[in-house]
Design a protein around this motif. Structure first.
Motif, PDB file in Angstrom:
ATOM      1  N   UNK A 131       0.854  -1.193   0.000  1.00  0.00           N
ATOM      2  CA  UNK A 131       0.000   0.000   0.000  1.00  0.00           C
ATOM      3  C   UNK A 131       0.884   1.234   0.000  1.00  0.00           C
ATOM      4  N   UNK A 132       0.728   2.076  -1.007  1.00  0.00           N
ATOM      5  CA  UNK A 132       1.420   3.361  -1.095  1.00  0.00           C
ATOM      6  C   UNK A 132       0.400   4.449  -0.791  1.00  0.00           C
ATOM      7  N   UNK A 133       0.566   5.116   0.338  1.00  0.00           N
ATOM      8  CA  UNK A 133      -0.376   6.161   0.751  1.00  0.00           C
ATOM      9  C   UNK A 133       0.227   7.515   0.424  1.00  0.00           C
ATOM     10  N   UNK A 134      -0.376   8.221  -0.544  1.00  0.00           N
ATOM     11  CA  UNK A 134       0.157   9.508  -0.988  1.00  0.00           C
ATOM     12  C   UNK A 134      -0.693  10.674  -0.506  1.00  0.00           C
ATOM     13  N   UNK A 160       8.752  16.239   2.962  1.00  0.00           N
ATOM     14  CA  UNK A 160       8.108  17.555   2.963  1.00  0.00           C
ATOM     15  C   UNK A 160       8.643  18.482   1.874  1.00  0.00           C
ATOM     16  N   UNK A 161       9.571  18.005   1.077  1.00  0.00           N
ATOM     17  CA  UNK A 161      10.058  18.736  -0.095  1.00  0.00           C
ATOM     18  C   UNK A 161       9.674  17.940  -1.335  1.00  0.00           C
ATOM     19  N   UNK A 162       9.303  18.652  -2.390  1.00  0.00           N
ATOM     20  CA  UNK A 162       8.782  17.970  -3.583  1.00  0.00           C
ATOM     21  C   UNK A 162       9.771  16.953  -4.145  1.00  0.00           C
ATOM     22  N   UNK A 163      11.018  17.349  -4.333  1.00  0.00           N
ATOM     23  CA  UNK A 163      11.996  16.427  -4.905  1.00  0.00           C
ATOM     24  C   UNK A 163      12.204  15.220  -4.001  1.00  0.00           C
ATOM     25  N   UNK A 164      12.263  15.464  -2.705  1.00  0.00           N
ATOM     26  CA  UNK A 164      12.440  14.361  -1.758  1.00  0.00           C
ATOM     27  C   UNK A 164      11.239  13.425  -1.790  1.00  0.00           C
ATOM     28  N   UNK A 169       9.086   8.057  -3.356  1.00  0.00           N
ATOM     29  CA  UNK A 169       8.203   7.175  -4.123  1.00  0.00           C
ATOM     30  C   UNK A 169       9.029   6.278  -5.047  1.00  0.00           C
ATOM     31  N   UNK A 170      10.003   6.858  -5.720  1.00  0.00           N
ATOM     32  CA  UNK A 170      10.842   6.087  -6.642  1.00  0.00           C
ATOM     33  C   UNK A 170      11.568   4.959  -5.915  1.00  0.00           C
ATOM     34  N   UNK A 208       2.921   6.282 -13.181  1.00  0.00           N
ATOM     35  CA  UNK A 208       3.847   5.565 -14.048  1.00  0.00           C
ATOM     36  C   UNK A 208       4.787   4.671 -13.244  1.00  0.00           C
ATOM     37  N   UNK A 209       5.252   5.173 -12.115  1.00  0.00           N
ATOM     38  CA  UNK A 209       6.201   4.409 -11.303  1.00  0.00           C
ATOM     39  C   UNK A 209       5.520   3.216 -10.638  1.00  0.00           C
ATOM     40  N   UNK A 210       4.294   3.404 -10.218  1.00  0.00           N
ATOM     41  CA  UNK A 210       3.555   2.278  -9.638  1.00  0.00           C
ATOM     42  C   UNK A 210       3.279   1.237 -10.705  1.00  0.00           C
ATOM     43  N   UNK A 211       2.875   1.678 -11.880  1.00  0.00           N
ATOM     44  CA  UNK A 211       2.611   0.732 -12.975  1.00  0.00           C
ATOM     45  C   UNK A 211       3.861  -0.072 -13.314  1.00  0.00           C
TER      46      UNK A 211
END
Length: 251
Positions: A131-134, A160-164, A169-170, A208-211
């Protein structure tokens, strides 16, 4: 891509932001031309009782929220089942990731993700799940129920930073090994929503990454709606995730 939905989700069942008038309409308007809608059916009492106590189920009944909550849970089961063979999105409400076995808060009543995965597990359709909770908010209900199951990994993205955030997720998807990946898809971390962090394109990338992770595992994937409260952007963010999961890579 198939989207599980029911017109009963249009109803305003409480005064909370997840139930506000126009929220589901805003999503349907954007995504319906690009998807195939499938009518949701309610989860059975047995499906719900596999996750929640009788006391909790009775409390939801007394509050007059059982039918709409069972419909959302049933839609989640349908999305997860379809996700075994093709990516699927559950456009459902009430949300569920704050619902524990005997309690709930945060606009949630039944834990849709837990009910869906437990249904698949009981039917021997899966052996492992991720389970990935976003969502902007920590999915304590998912952790309280599924975190105790040895067949499930639950990860709340907390950067808490977009890139992080996107790097997190990656990394998670690169190390994911499961028969099915379910996304607790909250969109309230968008730059124009409560969290103010992610772009619409980021939801495409997450999909895309989940797929790709599901493909690498020779497994399935699905997502179900949790938060997201800015009607002007919510539909576009849902569509971005849907297109990512479907592999189109286009906005």
């Amino acid at each position: 891509m198939k989207v599980i939905f029911h017109e009963d989700f249009y109803q305003v069942y409480t005064s909370d932001p997840a139930s506000v008038e126009g929220r589901m309409e805003a999503v349907v308007k954007v995504i319906q031309p690009h998807t195939e809608f499938v009518t949701a059916v309610p989860a059975s009492d047995e499906d719900i009782a596999a996750v929640h106590t009788e006391h909790h189920m009775d409390r939801v009944r007394r509050d007059g929220l059982y039918d709409i909550s069972a419909l959302a849970a049933g839609g989640a089961i349908q999305a997860a089942t379809a996700g075994l063979t093709e990516p699927c999105f559950g456009l459902i409400r009430p949300p569920g990731h704050h619902a524990s076995s005997n309690s709930c808060w945060g606009f949630c009543y039944f834990n849709n993700m837990a009910i869906a995965l437990e249904a698949l597990r009981r039917k021997n359709k899966i052996q492992t799940a991720y389970v990935l909770d976003i969502d902007l908010h920590y999915g304590d209900g998912n952790v309280n129920i599924l975190g105790r199951k040895d067949y499930v990994t639950v990860h709340n993205v907390e950067a808490h930073r977009r890139d992080d955030y996107m790097d997190e997720v990656t990394r998670e998807m690169e190390h994911c090994h499961a028969d099915i990946i379910g996304i607790s898809a909250g969109f309230d971390n968008h730059e124009e929503d409560w969290g103010g962090l992610l772009t619409t394109e980021d939801y495409l990338e997450i999909g895309l990454r989940v797929r790709e992770a599901a493909r690498q595992c020779d497994g399935g994937c699905f997502a179900i709606l949790e938060g997201g409260y800015n009607h002007k952007v919510l539909g576009h963010n849902v569509l971005a995730l849907v297109r990512g999961l479907s592999g189109s890579g286009l906005l």
